[in-house]
Write an enzyme that holds these catalytic residues in place. Structure first.
Site, mmCIF file in Angstrom:
data_model
loop_
_atom_site.group_PDB
_atom_site.id
_atom_site.type_symbol
_atom_site.label_atom_id
_atom_site.label_comp_id
_atom_site.label_asym_id
_atom_site.label_seq_id
_atom_site.Cartn_x
_atom_site.Cartn_y
_atom_site.Cartn_z
ATOM 1 N N SER A 44 0.503 7.738 -84.365
ATOM 2 C CA SER A 44 -0.944 7.715 -84.620
ATOM 3 C C SER A 44 -1.684 7.255 -83.373
ATOM 4 O O SER A 44 -1.387 6.198 -82.811
ATOM 5 C CB SER A 44 -1.270 6.778 -85.779
ATOM 6 O OG SER A 44 -0.811 7.323 -86.988
ATOM 7 N N GLY A 70 1.494 -2.471 -85.190
ATOM 8 C CA GLY A 70 0.075 -2.699 -84.919
ATOM 9 C C GLY A 70 -0.603 -1.514 -84.252
ATOM 10 O O GLY A 70 -1.533 -1.681 -83.468
ATOM 11 N N ASN A 123 -4.366 9.347 -90.486
ATOM 12 C CA ASN A 123 -3.663 8.152 -90.973
ATOM 13 C C ASN A 123 -4.677 7.300 -91.746
ATOM 14 O O ASN A 123 -5.445 6.550 -91.150
ATOM 15 C CB ASN A 123 -3.044 7.394 -89.783
ATOM 16 C CG ASN A 123 -2.354 6.117 -90.205
ATOM 17 O OD1 ASN A 123 -2.444 5.693 -91.359
ATOM 18 N ND2 ASN A 123 -1.667 5.486 -89.270
ATOM 19 N N CYS A 126 -1.961 3.083 -92.877
ATOM 20 C CA CYS A 126 -1.125 2.057 -92.257
ATOM 21 C C CYS A 126 -1.414 0.706 -92.931
ATOM 22 O O CYS A 126 -2.567 0.309 -93.056
ATOM 23 C CB CYS A 126 -1.447 1.978 -90.769
ATOM 24 S SG CYS A 126 -0.535 0.673 -89.953
ATOM 25 N N LYS A 161 -2.908 11.537 -94.896
ATOM 26 C CA LYS A 161 -1.752 10.696 -95.248
ATOM 27 C C LYS A 161 -2.258 9.451 -95.969
ATOM 28 O O LYS A 161 -2.994 8.645 -95.391
ATOM 29 C CB LYS A 161 -0.977 10.313 -93.988
ATOM 30 C CG LYS A 161 0.286 9.520 -94.284
ATOM 31 C CD LYS A 161 1.125 9.372 -93.040
ATOM 32 C CE LYS A 161 2.392 8.597 -93.290
ATOM 33 N NZ LYS A 161 3.160 8.388 -92.061
ATOM 34 N N ILE A 185 4.469 9.158 -98.697
ATOM 35 C CA ILE A 185 3.669 7.961 -98.586
ATOM 36 C C ILE A 185 3.793 7.345 -97.184
ATOM 37 O O ILE A 185 4.734 7.659 -96.454
ATOM 38 C CB ILE A 185 4.142 6.876 -99.623
ATOM 39 C CG1 ILE A 185 5.616 6.592 -99.421
ATOM 40 C CG2 ILE A 185 3.809 7.275 -101.018
ATOM 41 C CD1 ILE A 185 6.196 5.479 -100.299
ATOM 42 N N THR A 187 4.136 3.455 -95.293
ATOM 43 C CA THR A 187 4.991 2.317 -95.641
ATOM 44 C C THR A 187 4.363 1.443 -96.727
ATOM 45 O O THR A 187 3.162 1.484 -96.960
ATOM 46 C CB THR A 187 5.254 1.465 -94.390
ATOM 47 O OG1 THR A 187 4.004 1.206 -93.766
ATOM 48 C CG2 THR A 187 6.168 2.171 -93.415
HETATM 49 C C1 LIG Z 1 8.435 1.865 -86.654
HETATM 50 C C2 LIG Z 1 7.501 2.665 -87.506
HETATM 51 C C3 LIG Z 1 6.255 3.042 -86.998
HETATM 52 C C4 LIG Z 1 5.376 3.795 -87.787
HETATM 53 N N1 LIG Z 1 4.176 4.194 -87.251
HETATM 54 C C5 LIG Z 1 3.344 4.988 -87.982
HETATM 55 C C6 LIG Z 1 2.133 5.480 -87.425
HETATM 56 O O1 LIG Z 1 1.788 5.242 -86.260
HETATM 57 N N2 LIG Z 1 1.352 6.255 -88.223
HETATM 58 C C7 LIG Z 1 1.676 6.594 -89.513
HETATM 59 O O2 LIG Z 1 0.929 7.317 -90.170
HETATM 60 N N3 LIG Z 1 2.849 6.161 -90.047
HETATM 61 C C8 LIG Z 1 3.664 5.368 -89.319
HETATM 62 N N4 LIG Z 1 4.860 4.943 -89.862
HETATM 63 C C9 LIG Z 1 5.200 5.333 -91.244
HETATM 64 C C10 LIG Z 1 6.106 6.556 -91.299
HETATM 65 O O3 LIG Z 1 5.489 7.694 -90.736
HETATM 66 C C11 LIG Z 1 6.506 6.872 -92.758
HETATM 67 O O4 LIG Z 1 5.351 7.175 -93.524
HETATM 68 C C12 LIG Z 1 7.249 5.717 -93.422
HETATM 69 O O5 LIG Z 1 8.068 5.038 -92.506
HETATM 70 C C13 LIG Z 1 8.098 6.170 -94.613
HETATM 71 O O6 LIG Z 1 9.055 7.113 -94.222
HETATM 72 P P1 LIG Z 1 10.596 6.735 -93.818
HETATM 73 O O7 LIG Z 1 11.123 5.888 -94.927
HETATM 74 O O8 LIG Z 1 11.271 8.067 -93.666
HETATM 75 O O9 LIG Z 1 10.502 5.988 -92.523
HETATM 76 C C14 LIG Z 1 5.750 4.172 -89.100
HETATM 77 C C15 LIG Z 1 7.003 3.802 -89.597
HETATM 78 C C16 LIG Z 1 7.884 3.056 -88.827
HETATM 79 C C17 LIG Z 1 9.232 2.675 -89.402
#
Ligand SMILES: Cc1cc2nc3c(=O)[nH]c(=O)nc-3n(C[C@H](O)[C@H](O)[C@H](O)COP(=O)(O)O)c2cc1C
Length: 299
Positions: A44, A70, A123, A126, A161, A185, A187
């Site tokens: 993002s 962050g 996004n 977050c 999202k 979803i 996190t």
């Molecule tokens: C280290 C990390 C950084 C993330 N950074 C972003 C982000 O910048 N923007 C966003 O929309 N989601 C971010 N996410 C969320 C993921 O895109 C995803 O929605 C979430 O981790 C669930 O999927 P997963 O279980 O396959 O990781 C981040 C997740 C992780 C683990």
């Protein structure tokens, strides 16, 4: 068996790299594409460069990851080159952006379009960045305005999202129905405490939980929203093996994103999951993955 078209974009498989994992630089996105991802979503990106939080920003758990990075990112003005490099991979590149106002999102989305992104992911979810993400994404009137504002100003598809950290999931999903697809979803807001130190593990105290432990939350979110909203849903949260992908499809997802599994199984995870999906479908007599979409919906 796995290729398909979504919003006019051609994908060789429904396994797209989720935002935030190996996707701040064009080069790492290219690597992920070489290892079989059907598409990639960028980290993002916001208006200005951001350093993110102090360490520790990631905490590994036996069942997932807790992170509060962050929204560290290089800023939109410095991001054109990364999109250009990622585009060499020949699969759709989706530019993820975060902001706090309609104007902010519109500015960022236009830039992503100008840089050559094939779609924009907003996004709105977050869970750990003050003034952004989920704080914006749980304001039902504001998310509707953001999606409408961005839709009016760009011609590439817009993905919204949304957050699972709300009891208003379906209301929010309906408010962003003007988008071309919904992504669920992000996190799950969570924390961990170091009992020896007697303090939270993450410098930000709260973070976002991802990985296998959130899959049932993601599946439930997709299942609930599929019944109420006409737009395609991209399922994400804990997809690690082929059977997880099948589960999300049966709940109603049209495409999928994979994040934490890249840590768990390595960058080959995309081709591994694709192979596992094909094997499962062959065994069960399905010719194409789209036959599975919404199959588990009980009316
Ligand atoms: C280290 C990390 C950084 C993330 N950074 C972003 C982000 O910048 N923007 C966003 O929309 N989601 C971010 N996410 C969320 C993921 O895109 C995803 O929605 C979430 O981790 C669930 O999927 P997963 O279980 O396959 O990781 C981040 C997740 C992780 C683990």
């Amino acid at each position: 068996m796995l290729s398909f078209t979504l919003n006019g974009l051609r994908f060789k498989n429904p396994l797209i790299l989720a935002s935030g994992i190996l996707d701040e630089s064009g080069e790492t996105m290219l690597k992920v594409i070489e290892h079989g991802a059907g598409g990639v979503v960028t980290k993002s990106i916001g208006r200005k460069p951001r350093e993110g939080y102090e360490n520790p920003v990631i905490y590994e758990l036996p069942y997932g990851l807790l992170n509060a990075i962050g929204l560290a990112n290089p800023g939109i003005e410095n991001y054109g080159e990364e999109i250009k490099v990622a585009k060499k991979g020949g699969v759709p590149v989706i530019g993820s952006v975060f902001g706090s106002t309609v104007e902010g999102f519109v500015y960022l989305a236009k830039k992503m379009e100008e840089y050559g992104a094939d779609a924009v992911e907003l996004n709105l979810s977050c869970p750990h960045a003050k003034g952004y993400g989920m704080e914006v994404g749980t304001d039902i009137a504001l998310v509707e305005e953001i999606v409408e504002g961005v839709k009016k100003e760009i011609s590439i598809p817009v993905w919204a999202k949304i957050t699972p950290n709300t009891e208003n999931l379906v209301k929010i999903a309906k408010a962003v129905e003007g988008a071309d697809a919904l992504v669920l979803i992000n996190t799950v807001k969570a924390m961990a405490i170091d009992i020896e130190a007697g303090m939270p593990v993450l410098s930000n105290k709260f973070g976002g939980l991802s990985g296998p432990c959130i899959k049932p939350i993601g599946v439930r979110a997709v299942y609930e929203v599929y019944r109420e909203v006409e737009k395609p849903i991209i399922g994400v949260g804990g997809i690690t093996y082929g059977r997880d992908a099948i589960e999300y499809l049966m709940a109603g997802a049209t495409a999928l994103q994979v994040g934490t599994a890249v840590y768990l199984r390595g960058i080959e995870v995309f081709s591994l999951i694709a192979k596992e999906m094909e094997e499962w479908m062959e065994k069960h007599g399905y010719a194409h993955f789209t036959e599975l979409i919404g199959l588990a919906q009980v009316r």
